[in-house]
Design a protein around this motif. Structure first.
Motif, short mmCIF file in Angstrom:
data_model
loop_
_atom_site.label_atom_id
_atom_site.label_comp_id
_atom_site.label_asym_id
_atom_site.label_seq_id
_atom_site.Cartn_x
_atom_site.Cartn_y
_atom_site.Cartn_z
N THR A 29 -1.88 -1.19 -4.38
CA THR A 29 -3.08 -1.28 -3.54
C THR A 29 -3.90 -2.52 -3.87
O THR A 29 -4.39 -3.22 -2.97
CB THR A 29 -3.95 -0.02 -3.74
N GLY B 253 1.91 3.48 -3.20
CA GLY B 253 1.16 4.62 -3.71
C GLY B 253 0.67 4.46 -5.12
O GLY B 253 0.33 5.45 -5.78
N ALA C 166 -10.48 4.09 -2.27
CA ALA C 166 -10.16 5.23 -3.14
C ALA C 166 -10.21 4.84 -4.61
O ALA C 166 -10.29 5.72 -5.48
CB ALA C 166 -8.76 5.76 -2.79
N THR D 13 0.84 -1.21 0.00
CA THR D 13 0.00 0.00 0.00
C THR D 13 0.86 1.25 0.00
O THR D 13 0.47 2.29 -0.54
CB THR D 13 -0.93 0.02 1.22
N GLU E 32 -9.08 1.11 3.18
CA GLU E 32 -9.20 2.55 2.88
C GLU E 32 -8.55 2.88 1.54
O GLU E 32 -9.08 3.66 0.75
CB GLU E 32 -8.57 3.36 4.00
N ARG E 33 -7.36 2.31 1.30
CA ARG E 33 -6.70 2.56 0.01
C ARG E 33 -7.51 1.97 -1.14
O ARG E 33 -7.58 2.56 -2.22
CB ARG E 33 -5.29 1.96 0.04
#
Length: 864
Positions: free
Chosen positions: A640, A635, A667, A632, A663-664
């Motif tokens: 992810t 980036g 996105a 994760t 959470e990642r």
């Protein structure tokens, strides 16, 4: 000199058929108009009371066949001299005279097919007295096979035969005649040397690629005949193109074996074990088979070249030029190849070049491979090309500039899984009930549904389900562990090989050695190693192993003979049974050696994806959490998504790390494109479903992407999620829902999704059960029929009053299209193939026809 093997085919149907008809009495009163089969000997025109042709006329017919064949060769190209041509005529006349002697009945002859029927005619005709040389013998055989084809076709057209409704054989023979005419157009003149070699090469292709290794039979592996084992899969366009294709419901998916029917150059992506190499084998064998009734006219008269990248790419060596293709892949007949033969085949636009596994070569060699492909395509246009790769090995449109269209090999449908499981159990001699029990488990267990996505994984599930009497591992790591135990430890014991030939290695020792070989291959971006390299690795490990002084050669031999995982595909070369086992074993050693940094550094490399995920599965909780944080922390969407996939592999994950990954992932949801939707669904699985929004508040494009994502997840939970969108007004949403029912349980999808759609968009059907499911809904307005079909099935199972649009992806049948009058509401018909004005004139008034070749209403369309 012309190709002798092709001369029979080069005599056009219009020339052969009249000559053949003269051998038989006219079909009419007194010509055996009965309601039962008749012997062929009773139909000939040169025997009995009603003879219209004398025995000497049979001799003249044979002479004319030989004359026309030699005339087709062209001036100065005759493969035999005048004296041998006379001997061919005499042998052919004597063989055709056998028609008055054989007791075979007409329906039996048709059932034999032309080649076996030709052998039946040859029985009792010794050829030695005629003194035929190689060229004369080949010419005799080809002319006899051609005549036999037309004889059988003639028999099926007699009123007595047609009255007995032998329609299946009639269609088959008509396709043969059509295929023969295609062959006539495609085959160039060849020397006898080229022709003879091409026939030997075709035999090699059939023997080399005509079987599949199916995992798990007899607690190990077994060769299955390709025609029995091959399972037709689907090839779809990449997600964005698929969405555009959904607008007419025709072009989103095709049978994988048809990918070269619509265009000459295709780049096919598919995950490990999805069937890419099997498809390559099937295309090669089909092209080389010299059979013309398979319906794939684009393969008739072609010469296949199977080019596995792992075999032809060597460190420091250039990629092969066409003349070196056979030698590069270790073809045993390469030494017999006439100089320039491959180039002549490619110049004649007859090649089928099957380049398998771009992902299986090092990344720095892929640019060179693309240049090699570009140069070959430009130098030899008009041939067929299929290039395969794992999905992310190269960027999207990697070969687009070279004219390649992209397709993606889809995961197995529920029907495909069921077909595979039932065939596997028949081949294994297991009770059908055992297979049905496995299918129930797969359909009702989300974990097993996620595993049963390709032939390799299905074979493993079948083997372990039978071996463990119904108990199945519920995750991928456990599945591989069980498979290793079966292959390495229990296989010999349960086959009662208590004293196997050579050294017997303990299970733990086999695993340790195989891990070292696998991890070396992965680190060096290789899929094969030289035997010397393997011996060096084994020799380095021996001091730490208690093997009683056994040498590396003994250990290597034991691994090859007994493990079932390591094999020797060519002399002096070693590889693993399947890439998946290599990844699993390599991941084990990577974790043992704490090579986590090396793993994360390769997160952007598609070839390492499975290794990374399986390393998460092998790792201890703290190690797995460290890997997930690092992924994760990259980036990138890829990092992810790998972390999200890793959550399903880790046995234990600290809540804070799980929350970070989720959470990642959130996105990236909903995905911004259809391309990203496939990656998000494949790696995130059911976890993604809880993050997908809607249907309220979504614009039409976003809603379509959300639906496409759930379809790609493909689980029961995904089907439940899709019910929320069945009333959504967006056109793309509705079209995707209508086109996706083959991804789920058919009956449940029809009941919970299709029955509730506000408009009936095109739905694809390929089985009788598909048609029955639509009939249970009261019928369907727009139907796309994939693959071969029987007219009686369509007219019986489609509700006539509902059908408005029909697409037939197989060529129209011999009977024509007049049968469509059974559907009074039909206003649009879409047909595969080239426009056929004669067929179009048979359409009922008010029906418009379009053809795949023009994608627009054909000038031949018929309006009332």
């Amino acid at each position: 000199m012309v190709d002798v093997t092709a001369l029979g085919a080069r005599v056009a149907s219009s020339a052969v058929a009249p000559l053949v008809r003269r051998l038989f009495v006219r079909d009419g009163p007194g010509a055996a108009l009965v309601d039962r089969p008749v012997r062929i000997s009773a139909l000939v025109s040169f025997r009995g009371e009603k003879r219209t042709v004398t025995p000497k006329d049979v001799d003249r017919i044979a002479r004319e066949l030989v004359r026309r064949a030699l005339a087709a060769a062209g001036p100065g190209e005759a493969p035999v001299g005048e004296g041998e041509a006379e001997a061919v005529k005499d042998a052919l006349a004597r063989t055709l005279a056998r028609l008055g002697e054989i007791t075979v009945e007409d329906y039996e002859a048709v059932g034999l097919g032309p080649e076996r029927f030709a052998r039946e005619l040859r029985t009792g005709v010794p050829l030695a007295p005629y003194g035929l040389g190689e060229g004369g013998l080949l010419l005799y055989e080809r002319l006899l096979n051609t005549a036999s084809l037309h004889i059988l076709n003639f028999l099926t057209q007699r009123s007595t035969y047609v009255a007995r409704q032998q329609t299946v054989q009639t269609r088959q023979l008509a396709r043969l005649v059509q295929g023969l005419d295609v062959l006539l157009e495609r085959l160039p003149s060849q020397s006898a040397e080229d022709a003879g070699f091409e026939e030997r090469y075709a035999d090699h292709i059939a023997a080399r690629h005509g079987t599949l290794t199916i995992y798990g039979l007899d607690a190990g592996t077994r060769e299955w005949p390709l025609d029995t084992a091959y399972l037709s899969l689907e090839a779809t366009r990449p997600q964005q193109a698929a969405r555009d294709g959904h607008r007419d419901g025709r072009h989103a998916a095709v049978a994988a074996e048809q990918v070269l029917a619509g265009r000459d150059q295709v780049f096919l992506r598919g995950v490990a074990g999805s069937g890419k190499t099997t498809l390559v084998q099937w295309l090669a064998v089909t092209a080389a088979s010299r059979v013309y009734d398979h319906g794939l006219t684009h393969l008739i008269g072609r010469v296949p070249f199977v080019l596995p990248m792992r075999r032809i790419v060597r460190p420091g060596a250039e990629l092969p030029v066409p003349g070196d293709f056979l030698r590069a892949v270790g073809c045993p007949v390469a030494g017999e190849q006439p100089p320039g033969w491959v180039e002549r085949v490619l110049r004649a636009r007859r090649g089928v070049l099957l380049v398998d596994g771009i992902d299986e070569i090092a990344g720095e060699r892929r640019a060179a491979a693309r240049r090699w492909l570009r140069e070959l395509v430009r130098a030899f246009p008009g041939n067929l090309w299929l290039v395969t790769s794992r999905p992310s090995a190269v960027p999207e449109d990697w070969l687009a500039a070279e004219g390649f269209g992209e397709r993606v090999l889809a995961r197995m449908s529920q029907d495909g899984v069921a077909t595979f499981v039932r065939r596997w159990h028949r081949a294994a001699g297991a009770e059908a009930a055992v297979g049905e029990a496995l299918l129930r488990s797969v359909r009702t267990t989300a974990e097993l549904t996620g595993l049963a996505t390709n032939p390799l994984m299905c074979g493993m599930l079948c083997a372990l389900h039978r071996d463990r009497r119904g108990f199945l591992p519920q995750d991928r790591k456990s599945l591989y562990e069980a498979a290793l135990t079966m292959l390495l430890e229990r296989r010999d014991r349960e086959r009662e090989l208590h004293d196997p030939d050579g050294l017997r290695l303990p299970y733990a020792v086999q695993v340790q050695l195989l891990q070292k070989l696998a991890w070396w291959l992965i680190r060096n971006s290789r899929l094969e190693m030289d035997r010397a390299e393997a011996l060096q690795l084994i020799g380095g490990a021996l001091p730490a192993l208690d093997l009683g002084g056994a040498g590396e050669e003994d250990v290597m031999r034991a691994l090859l003979l007994r493990s079932g995982l390591l094999r020797e595909p060519a002399d002096g070369r070693l590889d693993f049974l399947h890439r998946t086992f290599q990844d699993y074993l390599g991941a084990r050693l990577a974790v043992q050696d704490l090579d986590f940094g090396l793993l994360i550094d390769h997160a952007g490399d598609d070839a390492w994806e499975d290794v990374i995920l399986l390393s998460v599965a092998h790792a201890r909780p703290r190690e797995a959490e460290h890997m997930l944080r690092r992924l994760t922390g990259e980036g990138t969407p890829r990092g992810t998504l790998l972390a999200a996939a890793g959550l399903r592999y880790a046995a234990e994950v600290e809540p804070g790390v799980r929350l970070l990954v989720e959470e990642r992932l959130a996105a990236l949801v909903p995905p911004s494109t259809f391309e990203l939707a496939g990656d998000v669904a494949r790696r995130g699985g059911d976890l993604v479903l809880g993050l997908l929004p809607g249907p309220e508040g979504l614009d039409d494009l976003t809603a379509a992407i959300v639906v496409g994502t759930a379809v790609e997840v493909g689980t029961e939970a995904a089907l439940h999620f899709l019910t929320r969108f069945r009333g959504h007004p967006g056109r793309d949403v509705q079209v995707i829902l209508a086109d996706s029912w083959h991804r789920f349980d058919r009956e449940r999808y029809a009941r919970e999704i299709l029955a509730h759609l506000p408009e009936q968009w095109p739905v694809q059907v390929s089985t009788l059960d598909d048609l029955r499911s639509l009939r249970a809904l009261g019928g369907w307005e727009r139907i796309v029929v994939r693959g071969a079909y029987r007219i009686e099935d369509l007219t019986t199972l489609i509700v006539p009053e509902r059908l408005r649009y029909l697409a037939l992806e197989a060529p129209h049948p011999v009977e024509g299209l007049a049968w469509l009058s059974a559907f009074p509401a039909l206003d649009t018909l879409h047909m595969a193939g080239e426009a056929d004005p004669a067929a179009a004139r048979e359409l009922p008034a008010g029906t418009e026809i379009t053809w795949e070749s023009d994608r627009q209403p054909s000038p031949a369309h018929h309006r009332g």
